[in-house]
Design a protein around this motif. Structure first.
Motif, PDB file in Angstrom:
ATOM      1  N   TYR A   3     -32.700  -8.073 -10.130  1.00 55.32           N
ATOM      2  CA  TYR A   3     -33.821  -7.379  -8.507  1.00 55.32           C
ATOM      3  C   TYR A   3     -34.385  -8.674  -8.050  1.00 55.32           C
ATOM      4  O   TYR A   3     -34.034  -9.983  -8.987  1.00 55.32           O
ATOM      5  N   SER A   4     -34.170  -8.483  -6.755  1.00 55.34           N
ATOM      6  CA  SER A   4     -34.718 -10.015  -6.096  1.00 55.34           C
ATOM      7  C   SER A   4     -36.570  -9.613  -6.206  1.00 55.34           C
ATOM      8  O   SER A   4     -37.313  -8.802  -6.585  1.00 55.34           O
ATOM      9  N   LYS A   5     -36.935 -11.000  -6.228  1.00 54.45           N
ATOM     10  CA  LYS A   5     -38.600 -10.962  -6.566  1.00 54.45           C
ATOM     11  C   LYS A   5     -39.457 -10.313  -5.357  1.00 54.45           C
ATOM     12  O   LYS A   5     -40.504  -9.258  -5.570  1.00 54.45           O
ATOM     13  N   ILE A   9     -41.752  -6.627  -6.796  1.00 54.60           N
ATOM     14  CA  ILE A   9     -43.532  -7.271  -5.749  1.00 54.60           C
ATOM     15  C   ILE A   9     -43.735  -5.109  -5.422  1.00 54.60           C
ATOM     16  O   ILE A   9     -44.413  -5.254  -5.004  1.00 54.60           O
ATOM     17  N   ALA A  10     -42.337  -4.975  -4.199  1.00 55.87           N
ATOM     18  CA  ALA A  10     -42.435  -3.780  -3.738  1.00 55.87           C
ATOM     19  C   ALA A  10     -42.762  -2.522  -5.084  1.00 55.87           C
ATOM     20  O   ALA A  10     -43.986  -2.036  -4.223  1.00 55.87           O
ATOM     21  N   LYS A  11     -42.456  -2.709  -5.942  1.00 52.18           N
ATOM     22  CA  LYS A  11     -42.900  -1.557  -7.454  1.00 52.18           C
ATOM     23  C   LYS A  11     -44.052  -1.775  -7.963  1.00 52.18           C
ATOM     24  O   LYS A  11     -45.049  -1.188  -7.822  1.00 52.18           O
ATOM     25  N   ALA A  12     -44.497  -3.359  -8.057  1.00 47.94           N
ATOM     26  CA  ALA A  12     -45.812  -3.948  -8.456  1.00 47.94           C
ATOM     27  C   ALA A  12     -46.875  -3.258  -7.552  1.00 47.94           C
ATOM     28  O   ALA A  12     -47.744  -2.473  -7.557  1.00 47.94           O
TER      29      ALA A  12
END
Length: 142
Positions: A3-5, A9-12
């Motif tokens: 996964y990319s950062k 961040i989108a999931k967070a």
């Protein structure tokens, strides 16, 4: 899969949105609104802020006696504010929201650690990665 950062961040943000819709956060928002609507509490908070500014000035100018008097007044107003039931409920709701955030943070950290241990062939019960397990095995002597 990697996964990319940006994906993380989108999931967070999704998790943050979920947290924002919990009972704990809803109660926090209602309690804060009630405090803001309470004239008595608002006046005490305004007095408290004014006294805190005075305390900073007295401390900066080394006026110890005046600072002591102001600190006594600050403590008295803080106690009066804390005695208001909605303030107590608000502080409890703050604690509840903070506990929820801490649980989420701990769950993420534990899951990452367990995934690292598992993916390296380690021992979750011992908290050792596979590299540590391999390093602790006796080597064959020739």
């Amino acid at each position: 899969m990697t996964y990319s950062k940006e994906e993380i961040i989108a999931k967070a943000r999704e998790v943050a949105d979920m947290i924002a819709e919990t009972e704990e956060v809803e109660f926090f928002k209602r309690a804060e609104a009630q405090i803001n609507e309470n004239q008595k509490v608002r006046e005490k908070i305004a007095s408290l802020k004014s006294l805190q500014k005075q305390a900073v000035n007295f401390q900066a100018y080394g006026k110890e006696r005046a600072l002591g008097l102001i600190e006594g007044k600050i403590q008295k107003i803080e106690e009066e504010i804390d005695a208001v039931p909605i303030v107590q409920e608000f502080k409890q709701s703050q604690s509840d929201v903070n506990s929820l955030l801490q649980m989420v943070s701990t769950a993420i950290a534990n899951q990452v650690t367990n995934n690292i241990i598992t993916s390296t062939g380690g021992d979750i019960l011992r908290g050792e990665t596979g590299s540590k397990v391999e390093a602790s095995k006796p080597t064959k002597l020739s």
